[in-house]
Design an enzyme around this catalytic site. Structure first.
Site, PDB file in Angstrom:
ATOM      1  NE  ARG A 136     -10.740  27.964  41.890  1.00  0.00           N
ATOM      2  CZ  ARG A 136     -10.115  27.652  43.074  1.00  0.00           C
ATOM      3  NH1 ARG A 136      -9.149  28.395  43.443  1.00  0.00           N
ATOM      4  NH2 ARG A 136     -10.226  26.343  43.510  1.00  0.00           N
TER       5      ARG A 136
ATOM      6  CD  GLU B 146      -0.038  29.366  42.305  1.00  0.00           C
ATOM      7  OE1 GLU B 146      -0.228  27.994  42.470  1.00  0.00           O
ATOM      8  OE2 GLU B 146      -0.891  30.024  41.471  1.00  0.00           O
TER       9      GLU B 146
ATOM     10  CE  LYS C 279      -8.269  23.234  42.199  1.00  0.00           C
ATOM     11  NZ  LYS C 279      -6.870  23.491  42.556  1.00  0.00           N
TER      12      LYS C 279
END
Length: 363
Positions: A96, A242, A206
């Site tokens: 990621r 989320e 992220k």
């Protein structure tokens, strides 16, 4: 006991820099023994920790500090009964992080190097005594009081002030002790009217800048007596996406576990994917990754929880949207939520067999 996040950075840190290729070094910051540090008064301890959080070689003014052009990871190492430490799925964090850096048009950090550097940082600190020991008392509450080591790998730009992208970034890995993420008490959530991510944006990365709105909304929610805030989609403001820093799950009345499908507005959580696998392959639960409206969630869910590296698995007793509140499980953690938590933590702390090969030895 460690409480949530602290800035008690452990002495050994990792710093890499890209020029024509990646170069790296492990840096031992000022420290005493853990016992000696525990005896320091607050002023002297803060002074010592400030030295460990000082990186004079990293530029203050750059694309990261000025525009949020950076990304990071969150991962943990867990103490085991036999005295070892194990990282949870570091290969997934590495993948990621690679995608995030590439998505921000930086030279991506090699995945194998990411895993090895993470192992080394934990191992070197453990040799100095900076690591929690396994405590069998944690088993009594399914490890919700368990301590672990939190690792924060992050990218950092070279010096810059104009609009641009990092061509020679740094990658830094620090680690700290960590305990429970959410404070005891309220486990209520409120639906935000603001937007966390929008189609075509950086919601799947992220990315540093993604966390500005969620942080502001979470703090506003906490001030109003809630633990968490829930974000809906940017287009219709109808579908659940989320929490403030975590993925979200709903167990419907037909016993199907549903979580929002991934897209470019939702972060592909590693704990999220782990829970889906545990639910379907170990607990025999039907799972679905799909759109779920806030109306369906509030009307048809009997359990609700959020997941993430920091949060682990934390149940939500209710969700409030405007003047309507949906309550789950009479305010208590539901049966499936508890089973998932117990299984996930059991694997991480070595009490339950790791049939998926997720745990990686530090040494």
């Amino acid at each position: 006991m460690a409480k949530g996040f602290t800035l008690s950075i452990y002495p050994w840190v990792y710093v890499a820099r890209f020029a024509e290729e990646w170069t790296e070094e492990y840096v031992e910051k000022p420290h005493k023994s853990p016992a000696e540090e525990a005896e320091l008064d607050e002023a002297h301890r803060d002074e010592l920790l400030a030295k460990r959080n000082s990186f004079p070689d990293l530029p203050l003014v750059n694309y990261t500090t000025q525009y949020g052009m950076g990304c990071f990871e969150g991962m943990k190492a867990f103490p085991q009964k036999d005295g070892r430490l194990k990282l949870f799925r570091p290969d997934q964090n590495a993948a990621r992080f690679y995608r995030s850096m590439k998505g921000l048009m930086m030279p991506p950090f090699p995945q194998e190097r990411f895993v090895e550097a993470s192992r080394q940082v934990v191992a070197r600190n453990k040799k100095l005594g900076f690591a929690p020991d396994y405590d069998s008392a944690w088993e009594r509450d399914d490890f919700t009081s368990g301590e672990s080591i939190y690792l924060r790998p992050f990218s950092y730009s070279e010096p810059a002030i104009g609009l641009g992208i990092a061509k020679h970034p740094f990658v830094v890995i620090v680690s700290t002790p960590v305990g429970s993420y959410f404070a005891p008490g309220s486990s209520k959530a409120v639906v935000s009217e603001k937007v966390r991510a929008f189609p075509g944006g950086t919601g799947w990365i992220k990315c540093d800048s993604n966390y500005v709105v969620p942080i502001l909304e979470k703090k506003a929610a906490e001030a109003a007596g809630y633990m968490e805030t829930v974000f809906l989609d940017a287009v219709e403001h109808r579908y659940v996406e989320e929490g403030s820093s975590c993925n979200i799950f709903f167990l419907l009345k037909n016993d199907t576990l549903v979580t929002p499908a991934l897209g470019n507005t939702i972060l592909p959580g590693i704990t999220r994917s782990s829970i889906l696998k545990i639910a379907s392959e170990m607990l025999g639960v039907k799972t679905e990754e799909r759109k779920i409206s806030i109306d369906e969630a509030m009307e048809d869910a009997k359990e609700c929880f959020v997941s993430g590296t920091a949060a682990g698995l934390s149940h939500l007793e209710s969700i409030t949207m405007k003047d309507k509140t949906a309550r789950f499980g009479n305010g208590e953690m539901g049966e499936l939520s508890r089973s998932l938590l117990k299984t996930l933590k059991g694997i991480q702390y070595g009490k339950i067999e790791d049939r998926f090969g997720w745990m990686v030895d530090v040494e």
